[in-house]
Design a protein around this motif. Structure first.
Motif, mmCIF file in Angstrom:
data_model
loop_
_atom_site.group_PDB
_atom_site.id
_atom_site.type_symbol
_atom_site.label_atom_id
_atom_site.label_comp_id
_atom_site.label_asym_id
_atom_site.label_seq_id
_atom_site.Cartn_x
_atom_site.Cartn_y
_atom_site.Cartn_z
ATOM 1 N N VAL A 86 0.827 -1.203 0.000
ATOM 2 C CA VAL A 86 0.000 0.000 0.000
ATOM 3 C C VAL A 86 0.864 1.257 0.000
ATOM 4 C CG1 VAL A 86 -1.994 -1.083 1.129
ATOM 5 C CG2 VAL A 86 -0.239 0.022 2.529
ATOM 6 N N ALA A 87 0.270 2.329 -0.472
ATOM 7 C CA ALA A 87 0.891 3.659 -0.421
ATOM 8 C C ALA A 87 0.059 4.495 0.544
ATOM 9 C CB ALA A 87 0.904 4.296 -1.807
ATOM 10 N N VAL A 88 0.743 5.345 1.289
ATOM 11 C CA VAL A 88 0.103 6.174 2.304
ATOM 12 C C VAL A 88 0.205 7.633 1.866
ATOM 13 C CG1 VAL A 88 0.160 6.864 4.732
ATOM 14 C CG2 VAL A 88 0.810 4.525 4.083
ATOM 15 N N TYR A 89 -0.907 8.348 1.945
ATOM 16 C CA TYR A 89 -0.950 9.751 1.549
ATOM 17 C C TYR A 89 -1.609 10.586 2.639
ATOM 18 C CZ TYR A 89 0.384 8.642 -3.217
ATOM 19 O OH TYR A 89 1.084 8.238 -4.320
ATOM 20 N N LEU A 90 -1.269 11.847 2.637
ATOM 21 C CA LEU A 90 -2.020 12.830 3.413
ATOM 22 C C LEU A 90 -2.246 14.035 2.513
ATOM 23 C CD1 LEU A 90 -0.016 15.348 4.405
ATOM 24 C CD2 LEU A 90 0.747 13.636 6.009
ATOM 25 N N ILE A 91 -3.163 14.886 2.909
ATOM 26 C CA ILE A 91 -3.483 16.081 2.117
ATOM 27 C C ILE A 91 -3.018 17.293 2.909
ATOM 28 C CG2 ILE A 91 -5.278 17.403 0.949
ATOM 29 C CD1 ILE A 91 -6.966 14.818 0.909
ATOM 30 N N THR A 92 -2.133 18.073 2.284
ATOM 31 C CA THR A 92 -1.626 19.279 2.944
ATOM 32 C C THR A 92 -2.622 20.426 2.773
ATOM 33 O OG1 THR A 92 -0.448 20.012 0.969
ATOM 34 C CG2 THR A 92 0.785 18.626 2.521
ATOM 35 N N TYR A 93 -2.588 21.356 3.693
ATOM 36 C CA TYR A 93 -3.395 22.591 3.646
ATOM 37 C C TYR A 93 -4.865 22.324 3.362
ATOM 38 C CZ TYR A 93 1.304 24.484 3.309
ATOM 39 O OH TYR A 93 2.617 24.790 3.548
ATOM 40 N N GLN A 94 -5.392 21.217 3.884
ATOM 41 C CA GLN A 94 -6.772 20.823 3.609
ATOM 42 C C GLN A 94 -7.782 21.586 4.462
ATOM 43 O OE1 GLN A 94 -7.525 16.670 4.354
ATOM 44 N NE2 GLN A 94 -9.258 16.624 2.964
ATOM 45 N N THR A 95 -7.337 22.130 5.542
ATOM 46 C CA THR A 95 -8.233 22.809 6.477
ATOM 47 C C THR A 95 -7.535 24.069 6.990
ATOM 48 O OG1 THR A 95 -9.613 22.456 8.446
ATOM 49 C CG2 THR A 95 -7.406 21.515 8.496
ATOM 50 N N PRO A 96 -8.281 25.058 7.439
ATOM 51 C CA PRO A 96 -7.621 26.241 7.989
ATOM 52 C C PRO A 96 -6.978 25.945 9.344
ATOM 53 C CG PRO A 96 -9.994 26.465 8.181
ATOM 54 C CD PRO A 96 -9.734 25.196 7.416
ATOM 55 N N LEU A 97 -5.945 26.679 9.653
ATOM 56 C CA LEU A 97 -5.346 26.619 10.984
ATOM 57 C C LEU A 97 -6.295 27.260 11.982
ATOM 58 C CD1 LEU A 97 -1.715 27.827 10.244
ATOM 59 C CD2 LEU A 97 -2.357 25.590 11.115
ATOM 60 N N LEU A 98 -6.255 26.793 13.197
ATOM 61 C CA LEU A 98 -7.000 27.463 14.261
ATOM 62 C C LEU A 98 -6.013 28.350 15.009
ATOM 63 C CD1 LEU A 98 -9.332 24.662 15.662
ATOM 64 C CD2 LEU A 98 -9.939 26.600 14.207
ATOM 65 N N VAL A 99 -6.166 29.654 14.863
ATOM 66 C CA VAL A 99 -5.293 30.619 15.522
ATOM 67 C C VAL A 99 -6.119 31.323 16.586
ATOM 68 C CG1 VAL A 99 -3.804 32.626 15.196
ATOM 69 C CG2 VAL A 99 -3.985 30.902 13.376
ATOM 70 N N ARG A 114 -4.735 31.787 -1.061
ATOM 71 C CA ARG A 114 -4.751 30.585 -0.224
ATOM 72 C C ARG A 114 -3.883 29.505 -0.870
ATOM 73 N NH1 ARG A 114 -9.721 26.436 0.212
ATOM 74 N NH2 ARG A 114 -8.478 24.769 1.107
ATOM 75 N N VAL A 115 -3.110 28.789 -0.050
ATOM 76 C CA VAL A 115 -2.311 27.671 -0.534
ATOM 77 C C VAL A 115 -3.253 26.509 -0.832
ATOM 78 C CG1 VAL A 115 -0.476 26.042 0.040
ATOM 79 C CG2 VAL A 115 -0.303 28.418 0.793
ATOM 80 N N ASN A 116 -3.121 25.941 -2.023
ATOM 81 C CA ASN A 116 -3.997 24.849 -2.438
ATOM 82 C C ASN A 116 -3.621 23.534 -1.758
ATOM 83 O OD1 ASN A 116 -5.596 26.316 -4.248
ATOM 84 N ND2 ASN A 116 -4.032 26.150 -5.829
ATOM 85 N N PRO A 117 -4.620 22.726 -1.419
ATOM 86 C CA PRO A 117 -4.337 21.404 -0.869
ATOM 87 C C PRO A 117 -3.568 20.563 -1.892
ATOM 88 C CG PRO A 117 -6.643 21.975 -0.552
ATOM 89 C CD PRO A 117 -6.049 23.009 -1.471
ATOM 90 N N GLU A 118 -2.744 19.661 -1.384
ATOM 91 C CA GLU A 118 -1.949 18.792 -2.248
ATOM 92 C C GLU A 118 -1.792 17.428 -1.586
ATOM 93 O OE1 GLU A 118 2.570 18.633 -4.095
ATOM 94 O OE2 GLU A 118 1.876 20.443 -3.106
ATOM 95 N N TRP A 119 -1.962 16.371 -2.385
ATOM 96 C CA TRP A 119 -1.746 15.010 -1.892
ATOM 97 C C TRP A 119 -0.241 14.761 -1.886
ATOM 98 C CZ3 TRP A 119 -5.505 11.100 -0.918
ATOM 99 C CH2 TRP A 119 -6.830 11.503 -1.125
ATOM 100 N N ILE A 120 0.291 14.308 -0.757
ATOM 101 C CA ILE A 120 1.698 13.938 -0.717
ATOM 102 C C ILE A 120 1.824 12.518 -0.172
ATOM 103 C CG2 ILE A 120 2.574 16.298 -0.522
ATOM 104 C CD1 ILE A 120 3.159 15.689 2.429
ATOM 105 N N ARG A 133 4.510 16.469 11.491
ATOM 106 C CA ARG A 133 5.340 17.653 11.289
ATOM 107 C C ARG A 133 5.739 17.890 9.830
ATOM 108 N NH1 ARG A 133 6.843 15.637 16.251
ATOM 109 N NH2 ARG A 133 8.621 14.428 15.507
ATOM 110 N N LEU A 134 5.214 17.100 8.900
ATOM 111 C CA LEU A 134 5.526 17.335 7.489
ATOM 112 C C LEU A 134 5.012 18.704 7.073
ATOM 113 C CD1 LEU A 134 4.703 13.835 5.965
ATOM 114 C CD2 LEU A 134 6.973 14.867 6.242
ATOM 115 N N GLU A 135 5.765 19.368 6.232
ATOM 116 C CA GLU A 135 5.388 20.717 5.810
ATOM 117 C C GLU A 135 3.997 20.730 5.191
ATOM 118 O OE1 GLU A 135 6.820 24.289 2.841
ATOM 119 O OE2 GLU A 135 8.229 22.708 3.335
ATOM 120 N N GLY A 136 3.173 21.641 5.659
ATOM 121 C CA GLY A 136 1.828 21.810 5.121
ATOM 122 C C GLY A 136 0.779 20.913 5.743
#
Length: 156
Positions: A86-99, A114-120, A133-136
């Motif tokens: 299997v391959a494992v992915y996550l989606i970056t910038y998929q949701t806003p940060l809570l500040v 806005r930075v677009n979400p990206e599958w990595i 801790r992966l970027e995004g």
């Protein structure tokens, strides 16, 4: 942390889902325990793990839920999924940060957009902590990893 993306998962849980901390026998070393959602895109199925040590690697959890010595899941009777294919992915910038409790989308400093979400693709030998801790990667209430068969049409 960001806003929860999959509130229906939480609604289906029988107890509260939260971060937790485990302490070793000496009482000195602690590790954060994260809830983790695994989504099998091809079958539209999920596994929700309540307490994954931040120091454990993703492969360990895949090996647990896709254990070859356990009965296969009903959605994969042929065992097409294993921790080794299997391959494992996550989606970056998929949701806003809570500040300070206020959602704020991440904005590109150069364009102001806005930075677009990206599958990595995620190395399954990374620990949960390293994955977080992966970027995004913005944790949307709890970590979410997408699982597909390596080289399948779902990975394309």
């Amino acid at each position: 942390l960001g806003s929860t993306l999959y509130p229906e998962v939480l609604a289906n849980q029988l107890v509260d889902v939260k971060l937790d901390v485990a302490t070793d026998a000496t009482g000195r070393k602690t590790t954060t325990l994260w809830p983790l959602l695994l989504i099998y895109e091809e079958f539209r199925q999920t596994d929700f793990l309540r307490q994954c040590p931040e120091s454990s690697n993703v492969f360990y959890h895949l090996n647990t839920v896709l254990d070859k010595d356990a009965p296969p899941p009903p959605w994969d009777p042929q065992r097409t999924y294993s921790p080794f294919n299997v391959a494992v992915y996550l989606i970056t910038y998929q949701t806003p940060l809570l500040v300070h409790g206020t959602p704020q989308w991440v904005v590109d400093q150069h364009t102001g957009k806005r930075v677009n979400p990206e599958w990595i693709r995620v190395d399954p030998w990374l620990t949960i902590g390293e994955t977080l801790r992966l970027e995004g990667h913005i944790v949307a209430g709890f970590p979410v990893l997408h699982i597909v068969r390596d080289g399948s049409k779902f990975e394309e």
